[in-house]
Write a protein that holds these residues in place. Structure first.
Motif, PDB file in Angstrom:
ATOM      1  N   GLU A  59       0.812  -1.215   0.000  1.00 17.01           N
ATOM      2  CA  GLU A  59       0.000   0.000   0.000  1.00 17.01           C
ATOM      3  C   GLU A  59       0.847   1.268   0.000  1.00 17.01           C
ATOM      4  O   GLU A  59       1.936   1.292   0.567  1.00 17.01           O
ATOM      5  CB  GLU A  59      -0.880   0.019   1.262  1.00 17.01           C
ATOM      6  CG  GLU A  59      -1.844  -1.142   1.318  1.00 17.01           C
ATOM      7  CD  GLU A  59      -2.540  -1.259   2.664  1.00 17.01           C
ATOM      8  OE1 GLU A  59      -3.651  -1.806   2.695  1.00 17.01           O
ATOM      9  OE2 GLU A  59      -1.962  -0.821   3.684  1.00 17.01           O
ATOM     10  N   LEU A  60       0.298   2.295  -0.622  1.00 17.67           N
ATOM     11  CA  LEU A  60       0.855   3.640  -0.523  1.00 17.67           C
ATOM     12  C   LEU A  60      -0.174   4.506   0.184  1.00 17.67           C
ATOM     13  O   LEU A  60      -1.354   4.463  -0.143  1.00 17.67           O
ATOM     14  CB  LEU A  60       1.151   4.206  -1.913  1.00 17.67           C
ATOM     15  CG  LEU A  60       2.195   3.452  -2.727  1.00 17.67           C
ATOM     16  CD1 LEU A  60       2.308   4.040  -4.132  1.00 17.67           C
ATOM     17  CD2 LEU A  60       3.561   3.490  -2.031  1.00 17.67           C
ATOM     18  N   MET A  61       0.296   5.269   1.157  1.00 14.63           N
ATOM     19  CA  MET A  61      -0.624   6.080   1.969  1.00 14.63           C
ATOM     20  C   MET A  61      -0.179   7.535   1.959  1.00 14.63           C
ATOM     21  O   MET A  61       0.580   7.963   2.811  1.00 14.63           O
ATOM     22  CB  MET A  61      -0.644   5.530   3.404  1.00 14.63           C
ATOM     23  CG  MET A  61      -1.074   4.074   3.465  1.00 14.63           C
ATOM     24  SD  MET A  61      -0.821   3.325   5.109  1.00 14.63           S
ATOM     25  CE  MET A  61      -2.034   4.216   6.085  1.00 14.63           C
ATOM     26  N   PRO A  62      -0.669   8.317   0.987  1.00 13.40           N
ATOM     27  CA  PRO A  62      -0.266   9.717   0.908  1.00 13.40           C
ATOM     28  C   PRO A  62      -1.267  10.661   1.599  1.00 13.40           C
ATOM     29  O   PRO A  62      -2.462  10.367   1.683  1.00 13.40           O
ATOM     30  CB  PRO A  62      -0.286   9.979  -0.598  1.00 13.40           C
ATOM     31  CG  PRO A  62      -1.355   9.071  -1.127  1.00 13.40           C
ATOM     32  CD  PRO A  62      -1.467   7.892  -0.184  1.00 13.40           C
ATOM     33  N   THR A  63      -0.761  11.777   2.061  1.00 12.28           N
ATOM     34  CA  THR A  63      -1.628  12.863   2.527  1.00 12.28           C
ATOM     35  C   THR A  63      -0.819  14.159   2.546  1.00 12.28           C
ATOM     36  O   THR A  63       0.402  14.135   2.374  1.00 12.28           O
ATOM     37  CB  THR A  63      -2.238  12.596   3.922  1.00 12.28           C
ATOM     38  OG1 THR A  63      -3.288  13.533   4.168  1.00 12.28           O
ATOM     39  CG2 THR A  63      -1.200  12.720   5.028  1.00 12.28           C
ATOM     40  N   SER A  64      -1.518  15.262   2.731  1.00 14.58           N
ATOM     41  CA  SER A  64      -0.846  16.558   2.765  1.00 14.58           C
ATOM     42  C   SER A  64      -1.689  17.536   3.566  1.00 14.58           C
ATOM     43  O   SER A  64      -2.915  17.489   3.539  1.00 14.58           O
ATOM     44  CB  SER A  64      -0.669  17.079   1.334  1.00 14.58           C
ATOM     45  OG  SER A  64      -0.330  18.445   1.349  1.00 14.58           O
ATOM     46  N   ASP A  65      -0.974  18.427   4.287  1.00 13.83           N
ATOM     47  CA  ASP A  65      -1.697  19.494   5.002  1.00 13.83           C
ATOM     48  C   ASP A  65      -1.565  20.834   4.265  1.00 13.83           C
ATOM     49  O   ASP A  65      -1.873  21.879   4.828  1.00 13.83           O
ATOM     50  CB  ASP A  65      -1.219  19.606   6.454  1.00 13.83           C
ATOM     51  CG  ASP A  65       0.225  20.093   6.576  1.00 13.83           C
ATOM     52  OD1 ASP A  65       0.875  20.327   5.534  1.00 13.83           O
ATOM     53  OD2 ASP A  65       0.706  20.254   7.712  1.00 13.83           O
ATOM     54  N   GLY A  66      -1.050  20.770   3.024  1.00 13.79           N
ATOM     55  CA  GLY A  66      -0.903  21.993   2.244  1.00 13.79           C
ATOM     56  C   GLY A  66       0.469  22.624   2.381  1.00 13.79           C
ATOM     57  O   GLY A  66       0.879  23.422   1.539  1.00 13.79           O
ATOM     58  N   ILE A  67       1.184  22.266   3.434  1.00 11.29           N
ATOM     59  CA  ILE A  67       2.556  22.759   3.649  1.00 11.29           C
ATOM     60  C   ILE A  67       3.530  21.610   3.426  1.00 11.29           C
ATOM     61  O   ILE A  67       4.494  21.721   2.685  1.00 11.29           O
ATOM     62  CB  ILE A  67       2.740  23.315   5.093  1.00 11.29           C
ATOM     63  CG1 ILE A  67       1.690  24.383   5.406  1.00 11.29           C
ATOM     64  CG2 ILE A  67       4.166  23.862   5.270  1.00 11.29           C
ATOM     65  CD1 ILE A  67       1.761  25.615   4.556  1.00 11.29           C
ATOM     66  N   LEU A  68       3.245  20.499   4.076  1.00  8.38           N
ATOM     67  CA  LEU A  68       4.041  19.287   3.910  1.00  8.38           C
ATOM     68  C   LEU A  68       3.196  18.210   3.244  1.00  8.38           C
ATOM     69  O   LEU A  68       1.966  18.159   3.423  1.00  8.38           O
ATOM     70  CB  LEU A  68       4.533  18.769   5.265  1.00  8.38           C
ATOM     71  CG  LEU A  68       5.620  19.593   5.971  1.00  8.38           C
ATOM     72  CD1 LEU A  68       5.830  19.083   7.394  1.00  8.38           C
ATOM     73  CD2 LEU A  68       6.932  19.527   5.187  1.00  8.38           C
ATOM     74  N   TYR A  69       3.873  17.356   2.476  1.00  7.27           N
ATOM     75  CA  TYR A  69       3.255  16.191   1.867  1.00  7.27           C
ATOM     76  C   TYR A  69       3.979  14.987   2.455  1.00  7.27           C
ATOM     77  O   TYR A  69       5.194  15.029   2.654  1.00  7.27           O
ATOM     78  CB  TYR A  69       3.472  16.244   0.357  1.00  7.27           C
ATOM     79  CG  TYR A  69       3.123  14.978  -0.397  1.00  7.27           C
ATOM     80  CD1 TYR A  69       1.873  14.822  -0.984  1.00  7.27           C
ATOM     81  CD2 TYR A  69       4.041  13.932  -0.531  1.00  7.27           C
ATOM     82  CE1 TYR A  69       1.545  13.665  -1.690  1.00  7.27           C
ATOM     83  CE2 TYR A  69       3.726  12.779  -1.229  1.00  7.27           C
ATOM     84  CZ  TYR A  69       2.475  12.654  -1.800  1.00  7.27           C
ATOM     85  OH  TYR A  69       2.159  11.504  -2.491  1.00  7.27           O
TER      86      TYR A  69
END
Lengths: 356, 356
Positions: B64-74
């Motif tokens: 699995e790949l689990m990406p996310t971002s808070d708009g500043i960091l990815y």
């Protein structure tokens, strides 16, 4: 920490090692062999687990994950695209990737892919042109003379025998850089003052500009019958290079339609506009170029299988060649369920601080 | 290759460095601080770019790949789950991950995440229990005493004050390993002969088994009123631990419904069965536990934001602490568009072979 089996170790190919690997093989040989892997994987297209890349868009660019698997190996690439980076002295595109065993999930290779992506993009273009460009094409225009330009030139030389180039870039310094780098590598090169001049009389037109916007690098009147267009730069939503009228006159070939319809030149067309999948041409299921007057267009956006092929090629070439370093990436306790015990015992191996 | 700005370098946290970092901070302090980051990110849930993880399933496991971002960091994590690995002396779960700048797409950290995932899973469980478990819970059953068990125990001790454990595993050797590792760490521990015995009289029941199948670790008659169930092991399609009747009696809390409905215990229920999102409880928008007799169930499958929090925490802790090494990951030509020129010039820096 390192056992006999070295289960914790994953080989890592740094930028420096990648350059040394490429140079030790030779750029043209590398491109030719890599094109062989790419072609082989297009031929067995149906075995791959395919999905459009997972993109995270922001104001200034995009960050993408591109996974795929052939059932034996799994691979993915991390790649960004930030056109504004160039002005800040950074790469527009940087990338790294990995291969893993499907059976165990254990990583087998981690590699830089900024250089490798440049090579695989060019090799893929040349593979497509091998099937689509007019027989005996030896001349090519390259519009957009940035980081991708020299790689395209050498791939088309190595795989198709292209040795006459006409270059154009909106920034003359980019063209000068490209001419300097390609000097002595067997090309006759003309620097052009306009896209019109660049496309005059060539068999293949490559567009590889980087602006993240709808541009019109080529207008309809510039494209004569019989040429092959290798459109590399239109590769994300809102970014295209060709006028819609050219698309309407062309036979369009794409890598993976669900991704290209979002990202490629064909985002300008209705979702049901007919396109041919490149793998079907390569595997002989459908024809490529039908007649001499036809305009063929490879609407290239880059697909995960191409990165997979590139990682597979590098992995095969690495064997015993000393072009990688060992990364201590995987926890390997003596007893698999004893992850915490491994941590506890690390304390007795040279750490004075309390565990808890 | 390395310029003053060292644009090519990305810090890498190996397994060895991660262990040293955790031990230097102390496991319980690490878990407590990490829980703080996880809680903080749940509180600002709405800023995150969220997507169910991208899974590639095969006969023996999942990658699995689990990406996310808070708009500043990815951030993203690569993680596999292969229950059969254990028999071959390999980890069921291995993982690594990275953080990048959203503004440039440049990686800022690459880290092992096998150990870090074990820590963040336990910290997330404890954060959920802080809001859901009965007031003053100090006793916990742990069913499934594999790689996750000790981390759960220490997280619940550090964050809730749990100091009485009742352990059960279908394999007595796993329980013995767990007791050995937790000895002297402030718990009173009972080894139990059955799940029934393990759950007797405890306030919190943690299930953390690894079989990739529908199992019934807990049956309905085993679960009394008022307990909190921390269901960690049901985390992929076709893998559950709890009898459906328990779900029907429980108030169910989940991380990210689109993912949990596919992977969690609630895959046994209709797609519209009511669940509460944990972030809504943590941010005070919805209540957690309503009354003493209620059965609360945290149907934990692990979500990308938790890995993001963990990477963010490690990144903050690294600063100047010497727990990372430098990876030469990013191509950094003097002129950004001159990627090929960088390759050409590498030839003059100690490589005898021809370029082309």
């Amino acid at each position: 920490m390192i056992t006999d089996r070295q289960l914790n170790i994953v080989p890592f190919v740094s930028v420096d090692h990648m350059m040394k690997l490429v140079l030790s093989i030779g750029v043209e040989t590398f491109l030719t062999e890599l094109a062989g892997y790419i072609e082989e994987d297009f031929r067995r297209w149906e075995v791959f687990d395919k999905t459009p890349r997972v993109a995270s868009h922001s104001r200034d660019g995009v960050i993408e994950l591109m996974p795929t698997s052939d059932g034996i190996l799994y691979g993915f690439k991390y790649v960004n695209g930030h056109p504004k980076n160039m002005k800040e002295g950074l790469q527009t595109v940087t990338a790294f990737g990995m291969l893993a065993d499907v059976a165990s999930g254990y990583p087998r290779l981690i590699s830089e892919m900024t250089i490798l992506t440049a090579l695989r993009t060019a090799a893929t273009s040349a593979v497509a042109a091998k099937y689509l460009a007019p027989e005996g094409s030896t001349s090519m225009a390259i519009i957009g003379n940035g980081a991708q330009a020299e790689f395209q030139a050498l791939a088309f030389k190595a795989i198709l025998g292209v040795d006459r180039l006409q270059l154009y870039d909106i920034d003359a310094a980019a063209t000068a850089k490209c001419m300097r780098n390609l000097k002595g590598l067997g090309f006759s090169i003309k620097s052009c003052a306009s896209p019109q001049e660049a496309v005059q009389g060539v068999a293949i037109i490559t567009t590889a500009t980087a602006d993240k916007q709808y541009s019109t690098i080529l207008t309809d009147n510039m494209v004569g019958s019989g040429v092959h267009i290798n459109a590399v730069g239109g590769d994300c939503p809102g970014k295209t290079e060709l006028h819609r009228d050219i698309l309407m006159r062309s036979e369009i070939f794409v890598e993976y339609p669900p991704q290209t319809r979002i990202e490629g030149e064909i985002q300008q067309l209705p979702g049901d506009h007919p396109v041919t999948e490149l793998w079907q041409v390569i595997s002989g299921k459908l024809p490529g170029r039908n007649h001499a007057g036809q305009i063929t267009l490879f609407d290239s956006v880059g697909f995960a299988t191409e990165d997979f092929s590139a990682l597979r090629y590098v992995h095969d070439k690495l064997k015993g060649a000393g072009f990688s370093e060992d990364l201590d990436l995987l926890a390997d306790p003596d007893e698999p369920r004893d992850l915490f015990g491994m941590l506890l015992r690390a304390q007795t191996k040279g750490l004075a601080q309390p565990v808890i």
